[in-house]
Design a protein around this motif. Sequence first.
Motif, PDB file in Angstrom:
ATOM      1  N   THR A  61       0.058  19.682   5.469  1.00 17.15           N
ATOM      2  CA  THR A  61       0.576  19.933   6.809  1.00 17.15           C
ATOM      3  C   THR A  61      -0.528  19.851   7.854  1.00 17.15           C
ATOM      4  O   THR A  61      -0.333  19.294   8.938  1.00 17.15           O
ATOM      5  CB  THR A  61       1.259  21.311   6.871  1.00 17.15           C
ATOM      6  OG1 THR A  61       2.200  21.425   5.802  1.00 17.15           O
ATOM      7  CG2 THR A  61       2.005  21.489   8.173  1.00 17.15           C
ATOM      8  N   ASN A 151       8.202  22.292   7.759  1.00 16.99           N
ATOM      9  CA  ASN A 151       7.762  20.932   7.438  1.00 16.99           C
ATOM     10  C   ASN A 151       8.841  19.906   7.760  1.00 16.99           C
ATOM     11  O   ASN A 151       8.547  18.805   8.225  1.00 16.99           O
ATOM     12  CB  ASN A 151       7.368  20.843   5.963  1.00 16.99           C
ATOM     13  CG  ASN A 151       5.887  21.065   5.737  1.00 16.99           C
ATOM     14  OD1 ASN A 151       5.048  20.393   6.338  1.00 16.99           O
ATOM     15  ND2 ASN A 151       5.549  22.023   4.893  1.00 16.99           N
ATOM     16  N   LEU A 152      10.087  20.283   7.528  1.00 13.26           N
ATOM     17  CA  LEU A 152      11.185  19.383   7.891  1.00 13.26           C
ATOM     18  C   LEU A 152      11.279  19.254   9.411  1.00 13.26           C
ATOM     19  O   LEU A 152      11.583  18.175   9.937  1.00 13.26           O
ATOM     20  CB  LEU A 152      12.503  19.912   7.314  1.00 13.26           C
ATOM     21  CG  LEU A 152      12.591  19.934   5.782  1.00 13.26           C
ATOM     22  CD1 LEU A 152      13.937  20.516   5.335  1.00 13.26           C
ATOM     23  CD2 LEU A 152      12.405  18.535   5.200  1.00 13.26           C
ATOM     24  N   ALA A 155       8.648  16.917  10.446  1.00 16.15           N
ATOM     25  CA  ALA A 155       9.068  15.558  10.115  1.00 16.15           C
ATOM     26  C   ALA A 155      10.039  15.026  11.168  1.00 16.15           C
ATOM     27  O   ALA A 155       9.961  13.849  11.562  1.00 16.15           O
ATOM     28  CB  ALA A 155       9.709  15.534   8.722  1.00 16.15           C
ATOM     29  N   LEU A 246       4.879  11.302   9.106  1.00 18.31           N
ATOM     30  CA  LEU A 246       6.222  11.616   8.593  1.00 18.31           C
ATOM     31  C   LEU A 246       6.206  11.796   7.078  1.00 18.31           C
ATOM     32  O   LEU A 246       6.755  12.770   6.548  1.00 18.31           O
ATOM     33  CB  LEU A 246       7.188  10.495   8.991  1.00 18.31           C
ATOM     34  CG  LEU A 246       8.603  10.569   8.413  1.00 18.31           C
ATOM     35  CD1 LEU A 246       9.309  11.851   8.821  1.00 18.31           C
ATOM     36  CD2 LEU A 246       9.417   9.345   8.844  1.00 18.31           C
ATOM     37  N   ALA A 247       5.559  10.863   6.372  1.00 16.36           N
ATOM     38  CA  ALA A 247       5.525  10.931   4.904  1.00 16.36           C
ATOM     39  C   ALA A 247       4.790  12.181   4.430  1.00 16.36           C
ATOM     40  O   ALA A 247       5.198  12.812   3.439  1.00 16.36           O
ATOM     41  CB  ALA A 247       4.857   9.675   4.346  1.00 16.36           C
ATOM     42  N   ASN A 249       4.484  15.144   5.966  1.00 16.81           N
ATOM     43  CA  ASN A 249       5.324  16.335   6.144  1.00 16.81           C
ATOM     44  C   ASN A 249       6.422  16.414   5.089  1.00 16.81           C
ATOM     45  O   ASN A 249       6.714  17.495   4.565  1.00 16.81           O
ATOM     46  CB  ASN A 249       5.939  16.341   7.537  1.00 16.81           C
ATOM     47  CG  ASN A 249       4.954  16.664   8.629  1.00 16.81           C
ATOM     48  OD1 ASN A 249       4.859  15.958   9.625  1.00 16.81           O
ATOM     49  ND2 ASN A 249       4.185  17.731   8.471  1.00 16.81           N
ATOM     50  N   LEU A 250       7.038  15.288   4.789  1.00 16.86           N
ATOM     51  CA  LEU A 250       8.079  15.280   3.750  1.00 16.86           C
ATOM     52  C   LEU A 250       7.481  15.599   2.380  1.00 16.86           C
ATOM     53  O   LEU A 250       8.091  16.319   1.576  1.00 16.86           O
ATOM     54  CB  LEU A 250       8.783  13.921   3.724  1.00 16.86           C
ATOM     55  CG  LEU A 250       9.635  13.593   4.956  1.00 16.86           C
ATOM     56  CD1 LEU A 250      10.198  12.175   4.850  1.00 16.86           C
ATOM     57  CD2 LEU A 250      10.780  14.598   5.112  1.00 16.86           C
ATOM     58  N   ALA A 253       6.921  19.362   2.189  1.00 16.95           N
ATOM     59  CA  ALA A 253       8.179  20.083   1.947  1.00 16.95           C
ATOM     60  C   ALA A 253       8.640  19.907   0.497  1.00 16.95           C
ATOM     61  O   ALA A 253       9.112  20.861  -0.139  1.00 16.95           O
ATOM     62  CB  ALA A 253       9.256  19.583   2.909  1.00 16.95           C
ATOM     63  N   LEU A 254       8.486  18.695  -0.039  1.00 18.93           N
ATOM     64  CA  LEU A 254       8.908  18.426  -1.411  1.00 18.93           C
ATOM     65  C   LEU A 254       8.042  19.195  -2.406  1.00 18.93           C
ATOM     66  O   LEU A 254       8.557  19.752  -3.387  1.00 18.93           O
ATOM     67  CB  LEU A 254       8.834  16.925  -1.691  1.00 18.93           C
ATOM     68  CG  LEU A 254       9.364  16.455  -3.053  1.00 18.93           C
ATOM     69  CD1 LEU A 254      10.858  16.756  -3.180  1.00 18.93           C
ATOM     70  CD2 LEU A 254       9.102  14.959  -3.243  1.00 18.93           C
TER      71      LEU A 254
END
Length: 494
Positions: A61, A151-152, A155, A246-247, A249-250, A253-254
């Motif tokens: 992050t 995080n979403l 994103a 973007l990637a 942050n995703l 979250a994952l």
Amino acid sequence: MYEPDTAAILPEDVLDAASTDEQLSDVLGHGEEADEPITSSVRSPSACCLPVTVEPVMFLTMFSLTLQTPLSTQYLWDRISEDLGYNGSKSTECGNSSVPLDPLQKEVETLTAHWNLYLSLGGFFVVLLVVPFLGSWSDIAGRKPVLIIPNLGLALQAVVYLVVMYLRLPVAYFLVGRLLSGLSGDFIAILAGSFAYVADVSDKQSRTFRVAVLEACLGLAGMLASIIGGQWRKAQGYINPFWLVLATNLASALYAYLFVRESVPRVPDAKLFTTRHYKAVWHLYSTGGSSNKAGGGFHRCKLWLYTLCFFLVVTVHFGSRDLYVLYELSSPLCWGPDLIGYGSAALHLAVLTSLLGLKIMQRCLNDSWMALVGLATNIVALIVFSVADTTALMFTGYGLCFLFLIATPVIRSKLSQLVDPSEQGALFAFVACVESLCLLVGTGLFNSLFPATLYFMKGFTFLVAAVILLIPFGIIGTLQCLDQRRNQGDSTMS
């Protein structure tokens, strides 16, 4: 392996007895009709089986945030320059004061600064409302949602920024992305959730070092993103780096969803939108929290004093960080990009040296004395910066900063040990909001003071920063002496 505080784990028969929603609410002391804030000492009996827990979340992050921030500022500059028809350079030669400033450049600088301010304030005020109840909510709903949801939101912000860039929409649409991110808690909520998680899964002996590791993740991610972002933008523009934002942050979250094990038991009917979460923060700082059994007013006073120390230290860190480059660009140093880069690398290297120094000093010093050593090196370094008129003296100041990041993890750990295990989320949510406030106060105060004092002493602002740090130095030293005196008195009585 890091185990939760065993004193905070309920006996197995109590957990079995609380199998239904209503019974569990009773055990937590936080049922639907309860008027008091959450004061449970319940903690999940499951411990994290790996020494790495939320560190990757924090690293990813922070990498995303550091990659995005300078890129968005540069994009604002380029778009505003294009709209105004300005094609000049964004930099001026050191000492070339005879060349008059282009009025268009001044307008571009002003508008870019204003839009940066609008974006910062827009996100800050929304976050200030959202994060306190997200942090307190995590004390009963679990830490993982507070790691995933922000995080979403970040994103979504990156998606909005990409849409603005692809469609060349007005830069005002950036505010939409900031508001979406702010409503999800933004990076501040992730800070709160991560530090609360580490407090959940560590004991008092290991907590300070674990907190320091988290802060080291912030520094390392910032250094790596700074190196990558500038070169990538120069080679490919803005859009591809924002796809990485973007990637990242995703991915963060994952990772939180798949690999971070929950550290607190979840209350099935825990509500997010309720004033109880604000009351929990208020209860914490107005009474000293549920752990304030015999400490009375002194315990509550310590909570406020350590929070004040954190505010002052972080304000100085944020405020002085913005001045280093300004100080180095102008006379008498007149540094170029290469020396500025080396100076920035030296400052980021202090993340590792502080972590190493903390690990070594833990063998012979307690937390408070380590914080005082870190503050002392920071004060001396700032004094050197204030009189630095040669490259050698400036790098001497950077060298003296090798332990300056010890104080903040120690203060976070001290605060964590003052409150009940069930109040860690509320505590770190408040601390995260204070940290966000430090950014606004530090940048505003120091960036205003620096130009106002140039006419009589260029480095005067660094002296002011050193004097400010004397306040937390005195507070932490005094509290440590009082604690030692109280402990000696208790041992004598026993």
